[in-house]
Design an enzyme around this catalytic site. Structure first.
Site, PDB file in Angstrom:
ATOM      1  N   SER A  87      42.599  16.130  85.233  1.00 16.41           N
ATOM      2  CA  SER A  87      43.055  15.339  86.370  1.00 16.41           C
ATOM      3  C   SER A  87      42.605  15.935  87.710  1.00 16.41           C
ATOM      4  O   SER A  87      41.418  16.131  87.937  1.00 16.41           O
ATOM      5  CB  SER A  87      44.579  15.185  86.300  1.00 16.41           C
ATOM      6  OG  SER A  87      45.055  14.288  87.269  1.00 16.41           O
ATOM      7  N   ASP A  96      42.722   4.267  81.862  1.00 12.62           N
ATOM      8  CA  ASP A  96      43.035   5.045  83.063  1.00 12.62           C
ATOM      9  C   ASP A  96      42.895   4.162  84.299  1.00 12.62           C
ATOM     10  O   ASP A  96      41.800   3.714  84.638  1.00 12.62           O
ATOM     11  CB  ASP A  96      42.086   6.242  83.159  1.00 12.62           C
ATOM     12  CG  ASP A  96      42.486   7.239  84.232  1.00 12.62           C
ATOM     13  OD1 ASP A  96      43.327   6.895  85.083  1.00 12.62           O
ATOM     14  OD2 ASP A  96      41.957   8.365  84.212  1.00 12.62           O
ATOM     15  N   HIS A 143      45.875   7.642  82.131  1.00 11.40           N
ATOM     16  CA  HIS A 143      45.690   8.913  82.837  1.00 11.40           C
ATOM     17  C   HIS A 143      46.686   9.961  82.347  1.00 11.40           C
ATOM     18  O   HIS A 143      46.423  11.159  82.446  1.00 11.40           O
ATOM     19  CB  HIS A 143      45.859   8.703  84.349  1.00 11.40           C
ATOM     20  CG  HIS A 143      45.351   9.843  85.168  1.00 11.40           C
ATOM     21  ND1 HIS A 143      44.016  10.012  85.487  1.00 11.40           N
ATOM     22  CD2 HIS A 143      45.999  10.897  85.727  1.00 11.40           C
ATOM     23  CE1 HIS A 143      43.870  11.104  86.205  1.00 11.40           C
ATOM     24  NE2 HIS A 143      45.060  11.663  86.368  1.00 11.40           N
TER      25      HIS A 143
END
Length: 305
Positions: free
Chosen positions: A114, A211, A241
């Site tokens: 991330s 995502d 995500h």
């Protein structure tokens, strides 16, 4: 099976009396030996103990694994998240990397998720990494923040920003974060492309097909800008995500990243490799033991909790 905690805790003193906490997971006995040591950089609002399962997978397959909590972030290290900036994340990563080097650690492979992946892209040409693996890695920070926060706060003048930005229940100090984004050019896709273009570090990037925060086509664009061509993209099917949204997604993440690490340790970008999977009991024991370790450390220093 032993219930003893195998995680080794380290504390790195840094400037102004601050400390970075690092956890070490040695390779399992009788596991196949590996050339690389793994450093894991957790995603935003994720602590290093959230990656206990991944550390177990990697350790089971012969890797020596280190994790850390960034300064001014959630977790054990010094500071509060309302003072976090991307540059703080970068400095924390570099501090741990250089500490590993002073210990004589060679062939460091970095795994970053991330927001920490954006930090990894920033430093990929500055650190001597064996390889880089990213998962749902942010490449266009401004766009991701707009998706996550519901508004493009980077479009506002500094004096019109709210005091805090609420990110997954955590309060980011808006002014310090936004100023840092602009002053150090963290915010755009182009800034990421510039940082990775000349790297020779082999890179595998995992995107998630559901995502909403990272555009897969922008990850493709980033990889296309890497002149060495030593890079490949894979998709984590069924994932958003949030790589820990359910056990199926989480297991796929662990398996995929472990296979990528094994492949890249052997000089390949093809992740169709054999690997050893730890059993559920082993993962549960590791997770419980690390929660106890975290609680014990926090009890010795209540101000860090």
């Amino acid at each position: 099976m032993s219930n003893q905690c195998k995680t080794i805790a380290h504390v790195l003193p840094v400037n102004n009396g601050q400390e970075i906490h690092v956890w070490e997971t040695p390779p399992k006995e009788n596991a196949p030996s590996k050339n690389s040591t793994i450093l894991i950089a957790s995603g935003f609002a994720r602590r290093m103990d959230h990656f206990a399962g991944l550390a177990e997978y990697l350790s089971e397959n012969g890797f020596h694994v280190f994790r850390y909590d960034s300064l001014h972030h959630v977790g054990l290290s010094s500071g509060s998240i309302d003072e976090f900036t991307m540059t703080t994340g970068k400095n924390s990563l570099c501090t741990v990397y250089h500490w590993l080097q002073t210990k004589g650690t060679q062939n460091i492979g970095l795994i970053a998720a991330s927001l920490s992946a954006r930090v990894a892209y920033e430093v990929i040409s500055d650190l001597e990494l064996s390889f880089l693996i990213t998962a749902v890695g942010v490449v266009n920070l401004r766009d991701t923040l707009e998706k996550a926060l519901g508004f493009d706060y980077l479009s506002l003048p500094i004096n019109e920003l709210p005091n805090d930005l609420d990110f997954e229940g955590h309060k980011l100090g808006s002014e310090v974060f936004v100023r840092d984004c602009f002053e150090h050019h963290w915010d755009t896709l182009d800034s990421t492309l510039d940082k990775v273009a000349n790297t020779s570090v082999p890179l595998i990037a995992f995107t998630a097909n559901n995502d909403d925060w990272v555009k897969q086509e922008e990850v493709y664009d980033m990889l296309a800008h890497i002149r060495s061509g030593h890079c490949k993209l894979y998709s984590l099917l069924g994932s958003s995500h949030d790589l820990g949204e359910n056990l199926v997604v989480l297991r796929n993440f662990y398996q995929s990243v472990t296979k990528a690490a094994i492949a890249m340790d052997g000089g390949s970008l093809e992740i169709d490799v054999d690997f050893i999977e730890p059993d559920f009991e082993q993962l549960t024991i590791a997770t419980v033991n690390e929660r106890r370790l975290k609680a014990e450390i926090e009890s010795r220093a209540p101000e860090m909790a």
